[in-house]
Design an enzyme around this catalytic site. Sequence first.
Site, PDB file in Angstrom:
ATOM      1  N   ASP A  78      19.017   9.202  -8.735  1.00 46.81           N
ATOM      2  CA  ASP A  78      19.618   8.242  -7.803  1.00 46.81           C
ATOM      3  C   ASP A  78      20.940   8.864  -7.287  1.00 46.81           C
ATOM      4  O   ASP A  78      21.539   9.678  -7.612  1.00 46.81           O
ATOM      5  CB  ASP A  78      19.944   7.178  -8.811  1.00 46.81           C
ATOM      6  CG  ASP A  78      18.589   6.125  -9.099  1.00 46.81           C
ATOM      7  OD1 ASP A  78      17.688   6.836  -9.249  1.00 46.81           O
ATOM      8  OD2 ASP A  78      18.794   5.165  -9.868  1.00 46.81           O
ATOM      9  N   HIS A 225      20.766  11.451 -11.843  1.00 47.20           N
ATOM     10  CA  HIS A 225      21.658  11.687 -10.630  1.00 47.20           C
ATOM     11  C   HIS A 225      21.805  12.637  -9.940  1.00 47.20           C
ATOM     12  O   HIS A 225      22.001  13.665 -10.577  1.00 47.20           O
ATOM     13  CB  HIS A 225      23.085  10.672 -10.992  1.00 47.20           C
ATOM     14  CG  HIS A 225      22.671   9.215 -11.541  1.00 47.20           C
ATOM     15  ND1 HIS A 225      22.351   9.054 -13.002  1.00 47.20           N
ATOM     16  CD2 HIS A 225      22.874   8.148 -11.134  1.00 47.20           C
ATOM     17  CE1 HIS A 225      22.224   7.801 -13.229  1.00 47.20           C
ATOM     18  NE2 HIS A 225      22.692   7.175 -12.067  1.00 47.20           N
TER      19      HIS A 225
HETATM   20 ZN   LIG Z   1      22.480   4.220  -8.787  1.00 47.05          ZN
END
Ligand SMILES: [Zn+2]
Length: 257
Positions: A78, A225
């Site tokens: 992400d 991430h």
């Molecule tokens: Zn996020």
Amino acid sequence: MARHGGGRVWYGKVVGAAIGVTMLATGASVWTAQAGGAGESSPKATAPTKPASDVKPVETSIAHASEAGARGVNITIDDGPDPRWTPQVLDLLREYGVRATFCMVGTQAQAHPDLVKKVVAAGHRLCDHSVSHNTAMDKKSQAYQSQQILDAERMITEASGGVRPMYYRAPGGAFTPYSRQLAASRGMRPLGWNVDSKDFERPGTNAIVATVERELHNGPTLLFHDAGGDRTQTVQALRRLLPWLKEQGYSFGFPVR
Ligand SMILES: [Zn+2]
């Protein structure tokens, strides 16, 4: 489209980054990047995105399962793309023959279209992660939610050269019935997560690895991430986790749609 107006349901933090990874045994197979879902069709879609081709509406419930079946895991990544970290993550995924799902922030995609195209070219899937990453989005008006979702959809699709995001992950999991329905009408399946690796907080590589190993029983969709700060630990953790998962008999897949 405001059918579920009013419902502000917090769908747990079951949504995060979606990188559906698919590990190809040979690493050579050609992954047909999902073309399914390009275009536009839903009569209720308000997005002035593209002339109708065929955006097929998908289910509105939050997906967690893997297309790879019971022993599949979905790697989701992400907040990018990011010029420093995304290439490192892509290298790693290539090294292990894994396909993942990248949940991109609209402005990041717009700023780095080269990276979006690389993600797509490598066979990964795209996911709409809104424009502003407002984790209180579920408290905002439907007009705001719509702008955040549809503008990011457009930014990502333009950056990719026409490949549409196949999922929508609300920032921080802040879904609403309205946002799920809107995304689904645009062919973007709401995407949750089962295991938050907590990599964003940089607890140390060992801690990230341990969290995933410990919580993997929760379900197949793992959250990482590739932006938002120094992601060295994320890269190091993936370097350990990808081969470990494979050794455990898991295969890498994409989230169901
Ligand atoms: Zn996020």
